[in-house]
Design a protein around this motif. Structure first.
Motif, PDB file in Angstrom:
ATOM      1  N   ASN A 149      21.827  42.553  -3.216  1.00  0.00           N
ATOM      2  CA  ASN A 149      22.342  43.601  -4.099  1.00  0.00           C
ATOM      3  C   ASN A 149      23.056  42.931  -5.263  1.00  0.00           C
ATOM      4  O   ASN A 149      24.212  42.532  -5.153  1.00  0.00           O
ATOM      5  N   TYR A 151      26.405  52.665  -5.916  1.00  0.00           N
ATOM      6  CA  TYR A 151      24.984  52.965  -5.825  1.00  0.00           C
ATOM      7  C   TYR A 151      24.821  54.479  -5.869  1.00  0.00           C
ATOM      8  O   TYR A 151      25.370  55.197  -5.023  1.00  0.00           O
ATOM      9  N   HIS A 211      27.092  48.741  -1.239  1.00  0.00           N
ATOM     10  CA  HIS A 211      26.298  47.768  -0.496  1.00  0.00           C
ATOM     11  C   HIS A 211      26.942  46.387  -0.607  1.00  0.00           C
ATOM     12  O   HIS A 211      27.499  46.049  -1.657  1.00  0.00           O
ATOM     13  N   TYR A 247      22.324  49.083 -11.407  1.00  0.00           N
ATOM     14  CA  TYR A 247      22.162  48.586 -10.042  1.00  0.00           C
ATOM     15  C   TYR A 247      20.817  47.875  -9.926  1.00  0.00           C
ATOM     16  O   TYR A 247      19.789  48.397 -10.342  1.00  0.00           O
ATOM     17  N   THR A 252      15.103  52.338  -3.085  1.00  0.00           N
ATOM     18  CA  THR A 252      15.775  51.262  -2.363  1.00  0.00           C
ATOM     19  C   THR A 252      14.753  50.173  -2.057  1.00  0.00           C
ATOM     20  O   THR A 252      13.578  50.305  -2.395  1.00  0.00           O
TER      21      THR A 252
END
Length: 209
Positions: A104, A111, A159, A89, A7
């Motif tokens: 994002n 995700y 997200h 992603y 992340t």
């Protein structure tokens, strides 16, 4: 942990740096100056007496060490590109040390990380007792009867386009401020800084639609 590695949240990207130097770099001090890993190479080059190439992304930390500065960079930047972890992603982020903006790019996609929630897209993990997946499964079990746990699971899976966090007040990055009008100027500042950086790095995802 889920929400850490893979992340652009602080738990996955932030790290301390401890440095020990012989004279004349023997100042004993602590600084919260923003630095990045790319600053290490030019620091070592300068410390060894070499000339730092102008085309390096990093900036030598020697001035910081000599002068006990509290500032080195205005911003730090982060990125995440999944490869075979799950659905496509992309994440990009920037921080000024107090606020962090996360973009994002693939917000319409699920995700997912194979070893955590790969079963969400049909991945079968050969390691049945992987601890990170067991954490996620514990969230799922609790989500069936606990509203807060359900929100966390949904937050992990999906997200929004943009996220803004006050790292001083919210170090765990749980309260998204992106829709608060009082932060519009900060959002625009960080967006512009992120876009400029991505363009400089020839990041093919730098255009915000």
């Amino acid at each position: 942990m889920p929400g850490g590695k893979w992340t652009t949240y602080d738990i996955g990207v932030r790290s301390a740096c401890i440095m020990k130097w012989p004279k004349p770099y023997n100042n004993k001090f602590v600084t919260n100056a923003i630095t990045q890993y790319c600053d290490i190479l030019p620091t070592l080059i300068e410390a060894a007496g070499g000339e730092v190439p102008s085309n390096l992304d990093g900036k030598s930390l020697i001035p910081l060490l000599k002068e006990n500065n509290t500032k080195h960079r205005e911003y730090a930047y982060f990125l995440y590109n999944n490869t075979k972890e799950g659905p496509d992603y992309k994440m990009r982020a920037v921080t000024d040390g107090k606020f962090k903006l996360i973009w994002n790019k693939s917000q319409n996609n699920l995700y997912a990380i194979r070893v955590i929630n790969g079963f969400d897209f049909g991945y079968v993990d050969k390691m049945e007792d992987r601890h990170v997946r067991k954490m996620y499964l514990s969230w799922l079990a609790k989500a069936g009867y606990d509203e807060d746990a359900s929100k966390i699971v949904q937050r992990y899976r999906k997200h929004p386009d943009f996220e803004l966090y006050n790292l001083n007040d919210d170090p765990e990055e749980m309260v998204n401020l992106i829709d608060k009008q009082e932060f519009n100027a900060k959002v625009n500042e960080l967006k512009n800084a992120l876009m400029a950086h991505m363009k400089k790095q020839e990041d093919s995802f730098y255009t915000i639609n």
